[in-house]
Enzyme design. Sequence first.
Site, PDB file in Angstrom:
ATOM      1  N   ASP A   1     -50.670  28.346  -2.042  1.00 52.69           N
ATOM      2  CA  ASP A   1     -50.053  28.558  -3.222  1.00 52.69           C
ATOM      3  C   ASP A   1     -49.283  30.225  -2.991  1.00 52.69           C
ATOM      4  OD1 ASP A   1     -51.491  30.132  -5.372  1.00 52.69           O
ATOM      5  OD2 ASP A   1     -49.954  28.636  -5.610  1.00 52.69           O
TER       6      ASP A   1
ATOM      7  N   LYS B   1     -42.860  29.163  -1.834  1.00 54.04           N
ATOM      8  CA  LYS B   1     -42.855  27.614  -1.794  1.00 54.04           C
ATOM      9  C   LYS B   1     -42.004  27.231  -0.142  1.00 54.04           C
ATOM     10  CE  LYS B   1     -45.635  28.738  -5.104  1.00 54.04           C
ATOM     11  NZ  LYS B   1     -46.893  28.892  -5.060  1.00 54.04           N
TER      12      LYS B   1
ATOM     13  N   ASP C   1     -50.467  23.884  -4.473  1.00 54.58           N
ATOM     14  CA  ASP C   1     -50.043  24.016  -6.440  1.00 54.58           C
ATOM     15  C   ASP C   1     -48.598  24.281  -5.634  1.00 54.58           C
ATOM     16  OD1 ASP C   1     -49.832  26.894  -7.923  1.00 54.58           O
ATOM     17  OD2 ASP C   1     -50.238  24.843  -8.098  1.00 54.58           O
ATOM     18  N   ASN C   2     -48.129  24.214  -7.267  1.00 56.38           N
ATOM     19  CA  ASN C   2     -46.515  24.758  -7.786  1.00 56.38           C
ATOM     20  C   ASN C   2     -45.757  23.299  -7.148  1.00 56.38           C
ATOM     21  OD1 ASN C   2     -47.580  28.133  -7.014  1.00 56.38           O
ATOM     22  ND2 ASN C   2     -47.230  27.077  -9.221  1.00 56.38           N
TER      23      ASN C   2
ATOM     24  N   GLU D   1     -48.639  27.107 -15.296  1.00 57.91           N
ATOM     25  CA  GLU D   1     -50.124  27.369 -16.070  1.00 57.91           C
ATOM     26  C   GLU D   1     -49.698  28.642 -16.841  1.00 57.91           C
ATOM     27  OE1 GLU D   1     -49.179  27.532 -12.364  1.00 57.91           O
ATOM     28  OE2 GLU D   1     -48.837  30.198 -11.708  1.00 57.91           O
TER      29      GLU D   1
HETATM   30  C1  7JO Z   1     -45.884  33.581  -3.463  1.00 50.30           C
HETATM   31  C2  7JO Z   1     -46.790  33.839  -5.073  1.00 50.30           C
HETATM   32  C3  7JO Z   1     -47.909  34.112  -4.152  1.00 50.30           C
HETATM   33  C4  7JO Z   1     -48.502  35.336  -3.289  1.00 50.30           C
HETATM   34  O1  7JO Z   1     -48.279  34.712  -2.622  1.00 50.30           O
HETATM   35  C5  7JO Z   1     -48.143  36.291  -1.250  1.00 50.30           C
HETATM   36  N1  7JO Z   1     -47.258  35.538  -0.040  1.00 50.30           N
HETATM   37  C6  7JO Z   1     -46.155  34.531  -0.294  1.00 50.30           C
HETATM   38  N2  7JO Z   1     -45.856  34.684   1.202  1.00 50.30           N
HETATM   39  C7  7JO Z   1     -46.908  34.786   1.749  1.00 50.30           C
HETATM   40  C8  7JO Z   1     -46.609  34.718   3.148  1.00 50.30           C
HETATM   41  N3  7JO Z   1     -46.188  33.939   3.555  1.00 50.30           N
HETATM   42  N4  7JO Z   1     -47.665  34.977   4.067  1.00 50.30           N
HETATM   43  C9  7JO Z   1     -49.678  36.139   3.073  1.00 50.30           C
HETATM   44  N5  7JO Z   1     -48.712  35.428   1.313  1.00 50.30           N
HETATM   45  C10 7JO Z   1     -47.813  34.613   1.052  1.00 50.30           C
HETATM   46  C11 7JO Z   1     -47.101  36.934  -2.675  1.00 50.30           C
HETATM   47  O2  7JO Z   1     -47.027  37.613  -1.972  1.00 50.30           O
HETATM   48  C12 7JO Z   1     -48.029  36.368  -4.035  1.00 50.30           C
HETATM   49  O3  7JO Z   1     -48.869  37.878  -3.919  1.00 50.30           O
HETATM   50  N6  7JO Z   1     -46.695  32.884  -5.563  1.00 50.30           N
HETATM   51  C13 7JO Z   1     -45.220  32.025  -6.666  1.00 50.30           C
HETATM   52  O4  7JO Z   1     -44.280  32.750  -6.318  1.00 50.30           O
HETATM   53  C14 7JO Z   1     -45.290  31.243  -7.774  1.00 50.30           C
HETATM   54  C15 7JO Z   1     -44.488  31.348  -8.313  1.00 50.30           C
HETATM   55  C16 7JO Z   1     -44.971  30.844 -10.345  1.00 50.30           C
HETATM   56  C17 7JO Z   1     -43.342  30.507 -10.401  1.00 50.30           C
HETATM   57  C18 7JO Z   1     -43.470  29.429 -11.689  1.00 50.30           C
HETATM   58  C19 7JO Z   1     -42.266  29.456 -11.941  1.00 50.30           C
HETATM   59  C20 7JO Z   1     -41.917  30.503 -12.694  1.00 50.30           C
HETATM   60  F1  7JO Z   1     -40.498  30.752 -13.987  1.00 50.30           F
HETATM   61  C21 7JO Z   1     -41.756  32.095 -11.720  1.00 50.30           C
HETATM   62  C22 7JO Z   1     -42.575  31.930 -10.566  1.00 50.30           C
HETATM   63  C23 7JO Z   1     -45.783  29.904 -10.580  1.00 50.30           C
HETATM   64  C24 7JO Z   1     -46.787  29.443  -9.513  1.00 50.30           C
HETATM   65  O5  7JO Z   1     -47.874  28.911  -9.822  1.00 50.30           O
HETATM   66  C25 7JO Z   1     -46.979  30.429  -8.188  1.00 50.30           C
HETATM   67  O6  7JO Z   1     -47.815  30.477  -7.483  1.00 50.30           O
HETATM   68 MG    MG Z   2     -49.048  28.701  -7.762  1.00 52.14          MG
END
Ligand code: 7JO
Ligand code: MG
Length: 214
Positions: free
Chosen positions: A141, A144, A169-170, A199
Amino acid sequence: TQSTRPQRILGAVQRNATRGDPRSVVRAIDQYCRNQEWAMNVGDEKGCILDSVVSEVNPATVLELGTYCGYSTVRIASLLPPHAKLITLEFNPEFAVIARQVFAWAGLEDKIQLVEGASGDLIPKMKEQFGVETFDLVFLDHWKDRYLPDTKLMEECGLLRKGSVLLADNVICPGAPEYLEFVRSSPRYESQYFKSHLEYTKVEDGLEKSVFLG
Ligand SMILES: C[C@H](C[C@H]1O[C@@H](n2cnc3c(N)ncnc32)[C@H](O)[C@@H]1O)NC(=O)c1cc(-c2ccc(F)cc2)cc(O)c1O
Ligand SMILES: [Mg+2]
């Protein structure tokens, strides 16, 4: 000074959830994000699919990539057997600070280990630093475009065993096209798509469940 969205989500938990009751924490976040402001939690609709996969796998070891505020971490951890362990990776320190407080409110600190850093750097350290053999379940998650490289990295690091389940997810919105193509065409994965919605919206999205065949 202006609060951040994660801080406001934590506030909603502290106002509306019961300490030590993980499901009330999940409910409080969903009510806040559905009625007050959208946030990128897996949410209640996809969350039910997540619950069913977790219950079916009944994992002893879980890896979550991308903690954010800890909504799915709490949701998963609340369903784990007594001695199971969940490791969750988050590279944004501000999000990590909030997530730790959400875990504490849910009373799940002992089941959840949040490690701050990027998945690409931490996955190769899983065995030596965190004493992990293999993961029974991985919840993807995070960014992507990291789903595919990190899946290949987990394979290379011997973190997947015959029967390990990846749940992503996604896969539709925002989308993970290269990952989907890979797990759906590779003879080493048995994949299944669970159609749902982004969501708190009516936009199509879904979860892809892929079993590693070894
Ligand atoms: C990426 C994020 C989730 C988190 O992941 C951490 N992260 C990242 N890359 C790494 C790594 N390589 N290692 C560790 N942590 C890491 C980050 O800091 C965020 O806290 N999730 C999303 O961006 C996300 C976006 C949407 C979304 C959907 C429609 C829209 F119009 C706009 C946004 C829906 C979702 O359900 C998501 O999950
Ligand atoms: Mg997600």
